[in-house]
Design a protein around this motif. Structure first.
Motif, mmCIF file in Angstrom:
data_model
loop_
_atom_site.group_PDB
_atom_site.id
_atom_site.type_symbol
_atom_site.label_atom_id
_atom_site.label_comp_id
_atom_site.label_asym_id
_atom_site.label_seq_id
_atom_site.Cartn_x
_atom_site.Cartn_y
_atom_site.Cartn_z
ATOM 1 N N ASP A 146 1.204 -25.315 7.380
ATOM 2 C CA ASP A 146 2.309 -25.281 8.324
ATOM 3 C C ASP A 146 2.597 -23.829 8.694
ATOM 4 N N SER A 147 2.710 -23.551 9.985
ATOM 5 C CA SER A 147 2.880 -22.167 10.451
ATOM 6 C C SER A 147 4.171 -21.539 9.949
ATOM 7 N N ARG A 148 5.119 -22.369 9.469
ATOM 8 C CA ARG A 148 6.389 -21.842 8.948
ATOM 9 C C ARG A 148 6.364 -21.664 7.432
ATOM 10 N N ASP A 149 5.257 -22.095 6.804
ATOM 11 C CA ASP A 149 5.165 -22.070 5.341
ATOM 12 C C ASP A 149 4.490 -20.776 4.878
ATOM 13 N N TYR A 150 5.270 -19.703 4.831
ATOM 14 C CA TYR A 150 4.700 -18.433 4.393
ATOM 15 C C TYR A 150 5.806 -17.530 3.866
ATOM 16 N N TYR A 151 5.390 -16.525 3.108
ATOM 17 C CA TYR A 151 6.299 -15.477 2.630
ATOM 18 C C TYR A 151 6.167 -14.264 3.533
ATOM 19 N N SER A 152 7.280 -13.639 3.876
ATOM 20 C CA SER A 152 7.201 -12.330 4.505
ATOM 21 C C SER A 152 6.867 -11.315 3.411
ATOM 22 N N LEU A 153 6.352 -10.155 3.813
ATOM 23 C CA LEU A 153 6.014 -9.132 2.821
ATOM 24 C C LEU A 153 7.273 -8.647 2.109
ATOM 25 N N GLY A 154 8.394 -8.601 2.839
ATOM 26 C CA GLY A 154 9.657 -8.214 2.223
ATOM 27 C C GLY A 154 10.089 -9.201 1.158
ATOM 28 N N LEU A 198 -1.418 -4.192 5.051
ATOM 29 C CA LEU A 198 -0.698 -5.087 5.945
ATOM 30 C C LEU A 198 0.713 -4.563 6.186
ATOM 31 N N TYR A 199 1.353 -5.051 7.246
ATOM 32 C CA TYR A 199 2.771 -4.762 7.444
ATOM 33 C C TYR A 199 3.392 -5.872 8.282
ATOM 34 N N ASP A 200 4.714 -5.926 8.274
ATOM 35 C CA ASP A 200 5.460 -6.825 9.157
ATOM 36 C C ASP A 200 6.825 -6.203 9.434
ATOM 37 N N GLU A 201 7.768 -6.996 9.950
ATOM 38 C CA GLU A 201 9.076 -6.440 10.277
ATOM 39 C C GLU A 201 9.853 -6.002 9.043
ATOM 40 N N THR A 202 9.449 -6.527 7.881
ATOM 41 C CA THR A 202 10.238 -6.301 6.667
ATOM 42 C C THR A 202 9.643 -5.282 5.713
ATOM 43 N N PRO A 204 6.678 -1.855 5.510
ATOM 44 C CA PRO A 204 5.778 -0.996 6.290
ATOM 45 C C PRO A 204 4.341 -0.967 5.803
ATOM 46 N N SER A 205 4.107 -1.271 4.522
ATOM 47 C CA SER A 205 2.739 -1.184 4.004
ATOM 48 C C SER A 205 2.609 -2.029 2.748
ATOM 49 N N PHE A 206 1.594 -2.897 2.730
ATOM 50 C CA PHE A 206 1.382 -3.806 1.607
ATOM 51 C C PHE A 206 -0.120 -3.985 1.444
ATOM 52 N N ALA A 207 -0.622 -3.827 0.219
ATOM 53 C CA ALA A 207 -2.066 -3.846 -0.026
ATOM 54 C C ALA A 207 -2.593 -5.270 -0.226
ATOM 55 N N MET A 208 -3.688 -5.578 0.471
ATOM 56 C CA MET A 208 -4.442 -6.814 0.255
ATOM 57 C C MET A 208 -5.860 -6.433 -0.148
ATOM 58 N N LEU A 209 -6.324 -6.952 -1.278
ATOM 59 C CA LEU A 209 -7.616 -6.564 -1.825
ATOM 60 C C LEU A 209 -8.664 -7.644 -1.595
ATOM 61 N N CYS A 210 -9.845 -7.228 -1.161
ATOM 62 C CA CYS A 210 -10.994 -8.121 -0.982
ATOM 63 C C CYS A 210 -12.078 -7.697 -1.963
ATOM 64 N N TRP A 211 -12.555 -8.642 -2.766
ATOM 65 C CA TRP A 211 -13.550 -8.329 -3.781
ATOM 66 C C TRP A 211 -14.900 -8.977 -3.516
ATOM 67 N N ASP A 212 -14.997 -9.803 -2.503
ATOM 68 C CA ASP A 212 -16.278 -10.458 -2.210
ATOM 69 C C ASP A 212 -16.780 -10.013 -0.844
ATOM 70 N N ASN A 213 -18.075 -10.088 -0.679
ATOM 71 C CA ASN A 213 -18.703 -9.560 0.529
ATOM 72 C C ASN A 213 -18.267 -10.302 1.777
ATOM 73 N N GLU A 214 -18.077 -11.619 1.675
ATOM 74 C CA GLU A 214 -17.711 -12.406 2.847
ATOM 75 C C GLU A 214 -16.349 -12.004 3.408
ATOM 76 N N SER A 215 -15.359 -11.828 2.541
ATOM 77 C CA SER A 215 -14.035 -11.438 3.038
ATOM 78 C C SER A 215 -14.037 -9.999 3.544
ATOM 79 N N MET A 245 3.650 -4.850 -5.960
ATOM 80 C CA MET A 245 2.993 -6.130 -5.739
ATOM 81 C C MET A 245 1.808 -5.956 -4.778
ATOM 82 N N THR A 246 0.749 -6.726 -5.004
ATOM 83 C CA THR A 246 -0.416 -6.719 -4.124
ATOM 84 C C THR A 246 -0.886 -8.155 -3.901
ATOM 85 N N ALA A 247 -1.713 -8.346 -2.886
ATOM 86 C CA ALA A 247 -2.328 -9.650 -2.612
ATOM 87 C C ALA A 247 -3.829 -9.544 -2.828
ATOM 88 N N THR A 248 -4.446 -10.628 -3.287
ATOM 89 C CA THR A 248 -5.886 -10.637 -3.513
ATOM 90 C C THR A 248 -6.500 -11.874 -2.868
#
Length: 481
Positions: A146-154, A198-202, A204-215, A245-248
């Protein structure tokens, strides 16, 4: 379906059942894992290889596909298509999935089944983009949640360690894409890593880590400060080293780029409106957050080679580094009509308004009073010329400019115009050894944004040796990047 496939009867994913006679299906690849090898229990000493991908043929249905087989077959099949392409699968085995077991490491799908590919019985064909129905192509911009089912970075930052280890959905703008880093573990396994900011309105900077070649390959196709992503089932962790906090991206994660949803459209408008504010000067950001060891920069280039590289690699966003033996052909440090220094915010490094002397960046973490102190910094644009051409508008700023000129910004501004002119001609008449950072950018003059990391007068013998015996590094760089 598209005209090329109108005569072929495809089974909709929602209609798949076990024991179907030679089913044929079509769908868009929305997720894919790396190839992995495992010891073959039936043949001791040998390995079996596998990889999985997820296909979608409607807004409501998508399914996981797994292939097992010999190394050559699996690697060849995996290389034959990418996320975002359309495939036709003929004669897969339809199996009922064990939900708890299957969805622990694979994307959660609405289907009760999974597909297995056999080297001897199944066929996978790739569809060219002009053959694919627009209804299928539109699925690439539709999130699987669902397009409304998400967390903001803030929200993530505010919840802090309460979200540690949780798998959630995230909607955000891509701020920057780091260089892919390759490494070898202690047990000699090769790995890779890429950090996307990454960033959004809430936030300014949030790290997302990719560990596999495809991503990592997928991330390289995004455009900083333009691409919006909806990351479904991404893992959130508290990074003790960074104390944040970070995203993976994990094997369950499905990322939709530029989703066609109201929420994503609002975020996309925000990105456009604040593009200038987020495009912070890379040299300042490097000084604040990145330590570059100049000893690791060894490739020597000419201006001609760099311009050719910009033309051949248009659209790529990762930086590269090199050495240029050149003259500074434009250095306006003794011209009263040209500003050579500007105030920057001590909090974010962004240029501040001369009128208010206050940082107006929406991404600056200001103090409780809403203000940050400012500092005066060199801000020079110089031209670099060698025997093959000229690089225009290279950025020479901050402490790098102070080290180059031999004066702090305040000391330099106190000099007389005659003294400034004398310093200027020291550089205009002598060849310099210049360490540079380059970003390929279609918006920049000549397709290159160039940042000076170090500039010192060159040793004549060293410069002559490098220029006369220099191999063509352009081919090496193209193959590397």
């Amino acid at each position: 379906m598209a005209n090329s496939f109108s005569a072929q009867n495809f089974i909709a994913l929602s209609d798949l059942r076990p024991n179907l006679a030679r089913p044929s299906i079509i769908g868009m690849v929305i997720g894919k894992t790396d190839v992995k090898g495992f010891p073959d229990r039936k043949n001791i000493g040998s390995e079996r290889y596998t990889f999985s991908f997820t296909i979608r043929d409607s807004p409501t249905y998508f399914i996981n596909v797994t292939s097992w087989g010999k190394e050559d077959y699996i690697k060849s099949l995996s290389r034959s298509f990418r996320v975002g392409e359309c495939v036709i699968i003929e004669n897969p085995l339809v199996q009922t999935k064990e939900i708890e077991k299957e969805e622990k490491f694979n994307p959660t799908t609405p289907s009760s089944y999974k597909l297995l590919l056999s080297e001897n019985h199944s066929v996978v064909r790739i569809c060219s983009s002009y053959q694919v129905d627009m209804k299928l192509l539109s699925l690439l911009h539709l999130p699987i949640r669902d397009s409304r089912d998400y967390y903001s970075l803030g929200d993530i930052v505010a919840n802090g360690q309460n979200l540690d280890g949780r798998i959630i959905n995230v909607l955000a703008i891509v701020r920057s894409i780091g260089d892919p880093k390759y490494f070898t573990t202690s047990d000699r396994r090769k790995g890779q890593r890429c950090e996307v900011k990454l960033y959004d309105e809430t936030e300014p900077s949030f790290a997302m880590l990719c560990w596999d070649n495809e991503s990592i390959l997928l991330a390289q196709s995004w455009i900083p400060r333009e691409t919006v992503i909806f990351a479904a089932d991404i893992r959130i962790n508290f990074d003790k080293f960074r104390n944040c906090m970070t995203a993976t991206v994990i094997s369950k994660t499905i990322i939709t780029a530029n989703p066609d949803t109201p929420e994503a459209n609002i975020l996309s408008n925000f990105a456009r409106e604040n593009a200038e504010a987020t495009a912070l000067d890379d040299e300042i950001e490097a000084q604040l957050k990145e330590s570059i060891n100049l000893q690791t920069i060894v490739d020597v280039y000419t201006v001609e080679q760099l311009k050719a590289l910009a033309l051949k690699n248009e659209g790529k966003t990762y930086p590269f580094y090199g050495i240029l033996y050149a003259y500074i052909s434009t250095l306006n440090i003794d011209n009263e009509t040209v500003k050579i220094a500007r105030n920057r915010c001590s909090g974010c490094g962004y240029f501040v308004s001369e009128a208010s002397n206050t940082c107006t960046s929406p991404f600056c973490n200001k103090d409780s009073s809403g203000h940050k102190s400012v500092f005066l910094s060199f801000d020079l644009m110089i031209d670099l010329t060698d025997h093959t051409g000229t690089l225009h508008s290279c950025s020479l700023t901050g402490t790098v400019a102070e080290e180059t000129l031999g004066f702090t910004v305040h000391e330099f501004l106190a000099l007389t115009e005659e003294q400034k002119t004398t310093i200027k001609w020291q550089f205009l008449l002598e060849r310099s050894k210049i360490y540079l950072k380059f970003l390929l950018s279609p918006k920049a003059r000549g397709g290159l944004r160039t940042y000076v990391l170090s500039c010192k007068l060159a040793d004549p013998i060293e410069a002559s040796r490098n220029l006369s015996g220099k191999s063509n590094k352009l081919e090496n760089l193209e193959s590397r990047y």
